[in-house]
Scaffold this active site. Structure first.
Site, short mmCIF file in Angstrom:
data_model
loop_
_atom_site.label_atom_id
_atom_site.label_comp_id
_atom_site.label_asym_id
_atom_site.label_seq_id
_atom_site.Cartn_x
_atom_site.Cartn_y
_atom_site.Cartn_z
N LYS A 100 0.87 -1.10 0.00
CA LYS A 100 -0.18 -0.12 0.03
C LYS A 100 0.83 1.27 0.09
CE LYS A 100 0.19 -1.88 4.22
NZ LYS A 100 -0.17 -3.17 4.90
N GLU A 124 -5.23 -5.70 -5.55
CA GLU A 124 -6.47 -5.80 -4.67
C GLU A 124 -6.11 -5.88 -3.17
OE1 GLU A 124 -9.79 -6.09 -5.70
OE2 GLU A 124 -10.00 -5.79 -3.37
N VAL A 127 -5.59 -2.85 0.03
CA VAL A 127 -6.47 -2.19 0.95
C VAL A 127 -7.33 -3.42 1.17
CG1 VAL A 127 -8.41 -0.72 1.30
CG2 VAL A 127 -6.63 -0.12 -0.40
N GLY A 129 -6.88 -6.02 3.06
CA GLY A 129 -6.51 -7.61 3.08
C GLY A 129 -7.33 -8.60 2.16
N GLY A 182 0.65 -10.97 15.69
CA GLY A 182 1.15 -10.82 14.49
C GLY A 182 0.46 -9.82 13.46
N LYS A 200 -4.10 3.78 2.58
CA LYS A 200 -5.22 3.01 2.26
C LYS A 200 -6.52 3.96 1.82
CE LYS A 200 -4.26 -1.13 4.82
NZ LYS A 200 -4.16 -2.00 6.10
N1 HSE Z 1 -0.80 -3.75 9.67
C1 HSE Z 1 -1.88 -3.77 8.76
C2 HSE Z 1 -3.17 -3.80 9.66
C3 HSE Z 1 -1.73 -4.90 7.92
O1 HSE Z 1 -3.19 -3.95 10.83
O2 HSE Z 1 -4.27 -3.52 8.88
C4 HSE Z 1 -2.51 -4.92 6.65
O3 HSE Z 1 -2.54 -3.94 6.07
#
Ligand code: HSE
Length: 412
Positions: A100, A124, A127, A129, A182, A200
């Site tokens: 991103k 895709e 933004v 995931g 994580g 985003k």
């Molecule tokens: N660190 C980001 C989040 C990962 O927590 O949304 C996905 O872009």
């Protein structure tokens, strides 16, 4: 047809996992006779990995191998991702990325290179995931004029706020838990200070409104100043605090865009989006409100979006998809101080009665909020709607109380 993956971190290894696990169906959906993973570029060694024979450290091996037609960039960061992706597009390869930062900063340049070279450049996964949003905006909602797009765009901060709201956990403890799970970026600053959500909303706004909007044009505030006290006052206003990215078209054609924590009513569709989930609300002139919801972070959800783009590139290997946006324009993004909304203020005063009278005189009719266990000198209220510039000027004239928290209140 061969593909290569650059960057074997969380997302890159997820891409290889999904590609390998679902290989047969991926090939059949790609309209190609075959689709093979040929190289994985990473500077680190992975001797025990089942794909250990595919690892390379030299980018030029990919660039010079004409059998590689599609390349996945999951390295993250701007450099050398930008140089690698430009070189690949210029050499006629299609590129898929989840990066991103790259799209928010260099999206227009790279889309132009892809256009000039008649190849595809898809993102895709950048933004939401695993949440489909880029393709729905460009295809399924293409008939609409989009009026506004707003969303919970960062899983880590949404997880932290959920822990604060539901478990009464402190910000620090919730951040630690997000890191242990994580979710957070390597440097959590990008999550908690709103930079990730800013990138985003820039991508979404560029796509929805047609001109590149850069992160430094968007006022961005993170969640580090949100306290359990604010969460409790919001709850007694039937509301929650969420980190939102918002972009909308103003009557004169400019774009208002902002990333900040917002108080939203519990009846809002965005209010019940919890944990690491993301949700994006699109307001189209024909569809009305449409909401996209799902896992906005994590290895396999993000890999799912990347691999879908690989399939799309394979299907359109000799047919460029019409996709993207134009260059930025001067004065295209509205000064956020001119945007109007109501404001929540939590403050302290030795003389609450006088302080609330003063607040009423300055801000007009107030909604005074309560919370159990509040110290004697604390109070909170919500103002009427005003431009942010007017609100800040009024706030600076206050004499009888000290503001502790100021949070925007939205009616999404
Ligand atoms: N660190 C980001 C989040 C990962 O927590 O949304 C996905 O872009």
């Amino acid at each position: 047809m061969d593909i290569a993956v650059m960057g074997y971190g969380t997302v890159g290894s997820g891409v290889v996992e999904v590609f390998t696990k679902n290989h047969d169906s991926i090939v059949s959906k790609s309209s190609q006779a075959d689709l093979q993973l040929k190289y994985i570029l990473d500077l680190r060694d992975f001797p025990n990995d089942p794909n250990s024979d595919k690892f390379i450290k030299d980018f030029n091996i990919i660039l010079n191998d004409k059998d590689v037609r599609i390349v996945v960039e999951t390295m993250g960061g701007l450099h050398p991702a930008y140089e690698y992706v430009s070189a690949l597009l210029e050499s006629g390869r299609s590129v898929v990325t989840s990066n991103k930062e790259l799209i928010a900063s260099k999206g227009y340049d790279l889309l132009k290179i892809a256009e000039d070279n008649n190849v595809n450049f898809l993102f895709e996964a950048s933004v939401g995931g695993g949440v489909p949003i880029i393709r729905p905006i460009t295809q399924c909602l293409a008939a609409n004029e989009i009026r506004e797009i707003a969303g919970i765009l960062n899983g880590t901060t949404n997880f932290i706020l959920t822990m604060m709201i539901e478990e009464h956990m402190s910000f620090e403890d919730a951040l630690k838990l997000a890191q242990d799970n994580g979710y957070a970026e390597k440097d959590p600053t990008a999550d908690i200070e709103g930079h990730d959500a800013c990138r985003k909303i820039c991508i979404l706004a560029s796509l929805c409104f047609g001109k590149h909007i850069y992160p430094d044009e968007v006022y961005t505030e993170g969640i580090t100043k949100i306290t359990l006290e604010d969460v409790a006052y919001a709850a007694n206003y039937n509301s929650v605090i969420k980190l939102l990215g918002i972009a909308k078209k103003m009557p004169g054609g400019k774009i208002a865009a902002i990333v900040c924590p917002c108080i939203i009513k519990k009846r809002s569709q965005l209010a019940n989006v919890n944990d690491v989930f993301n949700a994006i609300l699109v307001k189209g002139d024909a569809t009305g409100d449409v909401v996209f919801y799902g896992k906005g972070a994590g290895k396999l959800p993000t890999a799912s979006a990347v691999v879908a783009d690989v399939i799309d590139c394979a299907k359109h290997i000799n047919r460029k998809k019409i996709f993207g946006w134009g260059p930025s324009a001067e004065n295209y993004v509205e000064d956020h101080g001119l945007i109007s909304c109501a404001m929540y203020i939590r403050a302290t005063s030795k003389d609450k009665k006088t302080a609330l009278e003063e607040a009423g005189n300055i801000f007009g009719k107030l909604t005074v909020l309560e919370r159990s266990g509040a110290p004697e000198d604390e109070f909170a209220f919500i103002t009427g709607v005003d431009s942010e510039n007017a609100f800040r000027e009024k706030l600076s004239s206050v004499k009888n109380f000290t503001p502790c928290s100021v949070i925007r209140v939205t009616d999404l």
